[in-house]
Write a protein that holds these residues in place. Structure first.
Motif, mmCIF file in Angstrom:
data_model
loop_
_atom_site.group_PDB
_atom_site.id
_atom_site.type_symbol
_atom_site.label_atom_id
_atom_site.label_comp_id
_atom_site.label_asym_id
_atom_site.label_seq_id
_atom_site.Cartn_x
_atom_site.Cartn_y
_atom_site.Cartn_z
ATOM 1 N N GLN A 213 -11.345 4.347 1.044
ATOM 2 C CA GLN A 213 -10.726 3.025 1.089
ATOM 3 C C GLN A 213 -11.586 1.958 0.930
ATOM 4 O O GLN A 213 -12.908 2.221 1.437
ATOM 5 C CB GLN A 213 -9.949 2.864 2.233
ATOM 6 N N ARG A 214 -11.233 0.922 0.421
ATOM 7 C CA ARG A 214 -12.109 -0.512 0.429
ATOM 8 C C ARG A 214 -11.344 -1.701 0.683
ATOM 9 O O ARG A 214 -9.960 -1.547 0.787
ATOM 10 C CB ARG A 214 -12.478 -0.411 -1.171
ATOM 11 N N ARG B 66 0.866 -1.171 -0.082
ATOM 12 C CA ARG B 66 0.028 -0.019 -0.050
ATOM 13 C C ARG B 66 0.818 1.277 -0.005
ATOM 14 O O ARG B 66 0.445 2.211 -0.455
ATOM 15 C CB ARG B 66 -0.976 -0.051 1.156
ATOM 16 N N GLN C 166 -3.397 4.085 10.935
ATOM 17 C CA GLN C 166 -2.601 3.506 10.068
ATOM 18 C C GLN C 166 -0.997 3.800 10.012
ATOM 19 O O GLN C 166 -1.100 5.251 9.973
ATOM 20 C CB GLN C 166 -3.417 3.414 8.535
ATOM 21 N N ASP D 235 -3.597 -1.980 8.709
ATOM 22 C CA ASP D 235 -4.431 -0.766 8.114
ATOM 23 C C ASP D 235 -5.926 -1.221 7.668
ATOM 24 O O ASP D 235 -6.877 -0.651 7.826
ATOM 25 C CB ASP D 235 -3.918 -0.332 6.935
ATOM 26 N N MET E 261 -5.384 -1.859 2.865
ATOM 27 C CA MET E 261 -6.502 -1.309 2.320
ATOM 28 C C MET E 261 -6.295 -1.037 0.914
ATOM 29 O O MET E 261 -5.264 -0.675 0.619
ATOM 30 C CB MET E 261 -7.040 -0.128 3.294
ATOM 31 N N ARG F 169 -8.346 2.816 11.452
ATOM 32 C CA ARG F 169 -8.075 4.215 10.746
ATOM 33 C C ARG F 169 -6.710 4.605 11.156
ATOM 34 O O ARG F 169 -5.988 5.637 10.543
ATOM 35 C CB ARG F 169 -9.116 5.362 11.198
ATOM 36 N N ASP G 50 -6.554 2.018 -1.472
ATOM 37 C CA ASP G 50 -6.838 3.464 -1.410
ATOM 38 C C ASP G 50 -7.664 3.738 -2.947
ATOM 39 O O ASP G 50 -7.044 3.246 -3.753
ATOM 40 C CB ASP G 50 -5.600 4.353 -1.417
ATOM 41 N N GLN H 215 -1.403 11.150 3.469
ATOM 42 C CA GLN H 215 -2.531 10.951 4.199
ATOM 43 C C GLN H 215 -2.102 11.243 5.742
ATOM 44 O O GLN H 215 -2.942 11.872 6.514
ATOM 45 C CB GLN H 215 -2.875 9.478 4.159
#
Length: 317
Positions: free
Chosen positions: A230-231, A38, A273, A267, A111, A271, A113, A131
């Motif tokens: 995010q998913r 990520r 992270q 992550d 996650m 949140r 992004d 971020q």
């Protein structure tokens, strides 16, 4: 078919530290790394004691090198495909075409992004769009900073970013109406506010130079702080793990998920992270997973010797 105590999915700080703990716990471990971290766009990692400022790729190289001291830990550069319940654990199909059995599964896949649909956003993500201010704020302190917010409940986050530079401007991208109270607070704190939609982000060689608004106005900025949507990964979706209201995997105190035998760290669960937090969570989950396996083995040996079920499964007299 190869059999392991634990298959770890994800070769970032969480997965690597979990592999280290499980390796030292004398577990047979397979770490699967798809090679798409990520933080691939980040140039450096920060806030990790003894590794502050290290490039993520170098961190992974050193961590993998140290895992070689444990012959019971195997690392493969491959994705994990299907995971099915199997006797005593799970059967895992890997992207390299092989299939392995494992007693436990530890997920550390991060996650996904979702880049905002703003020209220039994807290209500047990593070099100029960040971020986390704790990860990148020090390096850009006192520079003209932007904060891209698309949800009103995070508007106060701009005061956090202002800690690193008094020259801070909030951009709402026209996503919500700013109340009179919020506007007054921003003005009192000396934080700029731009409520128009953003037409484009302009930069050169990965370095942000200006934010172009819908009316053509350009606001000079050097850095943008933004937390895009995010998913979860497709694997998490296929496994059917319970998620919280923010979309993170629900975990117990030591990383256990809603599916027995599967733990999750990093992550994908919070949140909060960052590399250090993920590594810490990986260590805790791995240690507790190892303790559970040890007790499971001890129960099996006890029954083999005595012919009795373990005390926890014996009926009260």
């Amino acid at each position: 078919m190869a059999a392991y105590d634990v298959v770890i999915v994800g070769g970032g700080p969480g997965g690597l530290n979990a592999a280290l703990y499980l390796g030292r716990g004398r577990r047979a471990v397979l770490l699967c790394d798809a090679g798409t971290p990520r933080n691939a766009a980040a140039e450096h990692m920060h806030g990790f004691g003894s590794r502050d400022g290290i490039p993520p790729s170098e961190f992974r190289r050193i961590s993998r090198e140290q895992l070689r001291a444990y012959p019971n830990v195997e690392v493969r550069d491959t994705r994990v495909g299907s995971v099915e319940k199997h006797e005593g654990g799970f059967r895992v199909a890997l992207g390299d075409g092989s299939t392995v059995d494992t007693r436990r599964l530890l997920l550390a896949v991060g996650m996904v992004d979702v880049m905002l649909d703003i020209p220039g956003y994807k290209e500047l993500w990593g070099p100029s769009i960040f971020q986390c201010p704790y990860c990148h704020g020090w390096e850009v302190r006192d520079q003209p900073l932007g904060v891209l917010l698309t949800e009103p409940q995070y508007l106060d986050h701009s005061a956090v970013i202002q800690n690193w530079s008094q020259d801070t401007t909030v951009f709402t991208h026209g996503a919500f109406a700013v109340t009179a109270e919020q506007r007054e607070r921003l003005q009192a704190l000396g934080i700029g506010l731009e409520e128009q939609r953003i037409r484009a982000l302009h930069g050169k060689d990965g370095h942000l130079e200006a934010v172009e608004l819908e009316d053509g106005t350009r606001v000079a900025r050097k850095v943008m702080f933004s937390a895009p949507p995010q998913r979860q990964s497709e694997l998490v979706t296929r496994l059917g793990l319970a998620l919280d209201e923010q979309g993170f995997v629900k975990v117990g105190p030591v990383g256990e998920t809603s599916v027995p035998g599967i733990s999750a760290v990093g992550d994908m669960t919070t949140r909060l992270q960052g590399a250090l937090m993920a590594a810490s969570a990986g260590a805790v989950a791995a240690a507790m997973m190892n303790h559970g396996l040890i007790q499971e083995d001890a129960d099996r040996r006890y029954t083999a010797v005595t012919g009795k079920p373990p005390a926890s499964k014996q009926k009260p007299h």
